[in-house]
Design an enzyme around this catalytic site. Structure first.
Site, short mmCIF file in Angstrom:
data_model
loop_
_atom_site.label_atom_id
_atom_site.label_comp_id
_atom_site.label_asym_id
_atom_site.label_seq_id
_atom_site.Cartn_x
_atom_site.Cartn_y
_atom_site.Cartn_z
N GLY A 9 0.85 -1.20 0.00
CA GLY A 9 0.00 0.00 0.00
C GLY A 9 0.88 1.24 0.00
N GLY A 12 -0.24 4.93 -0.92
CA GLY A 12 -1.30 5.54 -0.12
C GLY A 12 -0.80 6.63 0.81
N GLN A 13 -1.73 7.17 1.62
CA GLN A 13 -1.41 8.32 2.49
C GLN A 13 -0.30 7.98 3.48
OE1 GLN A 13 -4.33 9.38 5.42
NE2 GLN A 13 -3.46 11.40 5.79
N ASP A 53 -0.95 -7.27 -6.15
CA ASP A 53 -2.23 -7.21 -5.47
C ASP A 53 -2.08 -7.94 -4.13
OD1 ASP A 53 -4.81 -7.50 -4.63
OD2 ASP A 53 -5.59 -8.30 -6.53
N TYR A 142 -16.12 -0.65 7.83
CA TYR A 142 -14.70 -0.44 8.08
C TYR A 142 -14.35 -0.83 9.53
CZ TYR A 142 -10.42 2.41 8.68
OH TYR A 142 -9.16 2.86 8.95
C1 AKB Z 1 -11.32 7.23 8.37
O1 AKB Z 1 -11.78 8.37 8.53
O2 AKB Z 1 -11.94 6.31 7.81
C2 AKB Z 1 -9.94 6.92 8.90
C3 AKB Z 1 -9.97 6.35 10.27
C4 AKB Z 1 -10.53 7.11 11.39
O3 AKB Z 1 -9.51 5.27 10.46
N1 AKB Z 1 -9.15 8.11 8.89
#
Ligand code: AKB
Length: 316
Positions: A9, A12-13, A53, A142
């Site tokens: 990754g 990414g950021q 991947d 998430y």
């Molecule tokens: C998000 O906003 O999804 C992330 C996190 C809080 O893990 N920055």
């Protein structure tokens, strides 16, 4: 022992900045960057890069063996707002991705870093000074994937002795690379808009307090946790990690100290719901006690540094 580090990754950021820092510490050739997206010529000129991947376990296993990798930072993930749009894909990447790397770490006896998040907490969690061990009933895809991931990390440590280490990142603020698809992204967008247009429409309410951290601190925390002796890592699910907490209004006021005619308006969207389910301030006492974590950046120091760098980028 000579370390060879693989960062998954890396475009990414967090990945793009972590690769840079690790290369300063270990040397360019000792840190292999990897992402599903092809890297640009500049990135490739700075050190080894493998396009792959994270879900392709054979390709990843082969790359790890061929390069004698000793440590992996597995950063590929879908963040909160994007994950709600693509729930199955988010689950697959956030979960199967981690399991691939836990298996590799087990087989090859590697040290593994995997990021968790404050999103593991949910609406029933105490929102102020959220303890390390508390009620965890996340309401976002998430958050569910991060909580399940934490349980897998602990399981692989307990059952197979895998040296896996993890942090519950707050919202991360950086100027080099834009974040992708999170709820805390407003705290970065606001700086770019303040410098370019002197105004910003925020997608969260003015008084939404969330835990946040400047990228410099997050990188230091990550590398410190990976460097510390295994005996000091007492939490094998994921450590609470904190630096500052603020609301969009507090951040706007801080920016106005540098750009007095900056204005911020508020038009909350669906991301307000995700933010409302997360803690306002978390207690990271165990990280501080176990491996000596302490942050450098508060709201004013971070704001000053962000504005200085973004203003320089705009001028050049
Ligand atoms: C998000 O906003 O999804 C992330 C996190 C809080 O893990 N920055």
């Amino acid at each position: 022992m000579t370390e060879t580090i693989l960062v998954i990754g890396s475009n990414g950021q967090i990945g793009s900045e972590l690769v840079e820092k690790l290369r300063e510490d270990y040397g360019s050739n000792r840190v292999i960057a990897s992402d599903v997206r092809e890297a640009d010529a500049d990135t490739k000129a700075r050190g080894p890069f493998i396009q792959m991947d994270a879900l392709d376990s054979k390709q990843v296993f082969d790359a790890v063996k061929k390069n004698n990798v000793t440590q992996i930072y597995m950063l590929a993930a879908m963040l909160s707002a994007t994950a709600e749009q693509k729930i199955k894909l988010a689950w697959k990447l956030n979960m199967d991705g981690l399991l691939n790397f836990l298996d590799i770490a087990k087989e090859e006896k590697l040290k593994l870093f995997w990021p968790s998040s404050i999103a593991v907490f949910g609406p029933t969690t105490p929102r102020r000074n959220t303890p390390q061990h508390t009620i965890m009933e996340p309401s976002t895809v998430y958050g569910i994937s991060k909580l399940a991931g934490e349980r897998w990390c602990e399981y692989y440590f307990q059952k197979y002795g895998v040296d896996v280490r993890s942090l519950r990142y707050p919202g991360l603020i950086s100027w080099k690379t834009l974040p992708g698809g999170g709820t805390t992204d407003y705290a970065i967008d606001i700086f770019h808009e303040a410098v370019k247009n002197k105004s910003y429409e925020c997608f969260l309410e003015a008084d939404t307090m969330l835990p946040m951290m400047y990228m410099e601190d997050a990188l230091r925390a990550t590398i410190s946790l990976m460097d510390v002796d295994a005996s000091k890592v007492k939490v094998r699910s994921s450590y609470n990690l904190a630096a500052m907490s603020f609301t969009p209004e507090m951040l706007a006021t801080e920016i106005q100290k540098h750009i007095p005619d900056f204005t911020c308006t508020y038009k909350p969207d669906i991301r307000q719901q995700y933010a409302d389910s997360w803690p306002q301030r978390i207690d990271d006492g165990e990280a501080r006690a176990d491996w000596g974590w302490s942050h450098d950046y508060d709201l004013s120091h971070m704001t000053e540094d962000m504005l200085m760098h973004i203003q320089q980028t705009v001028v050049h």
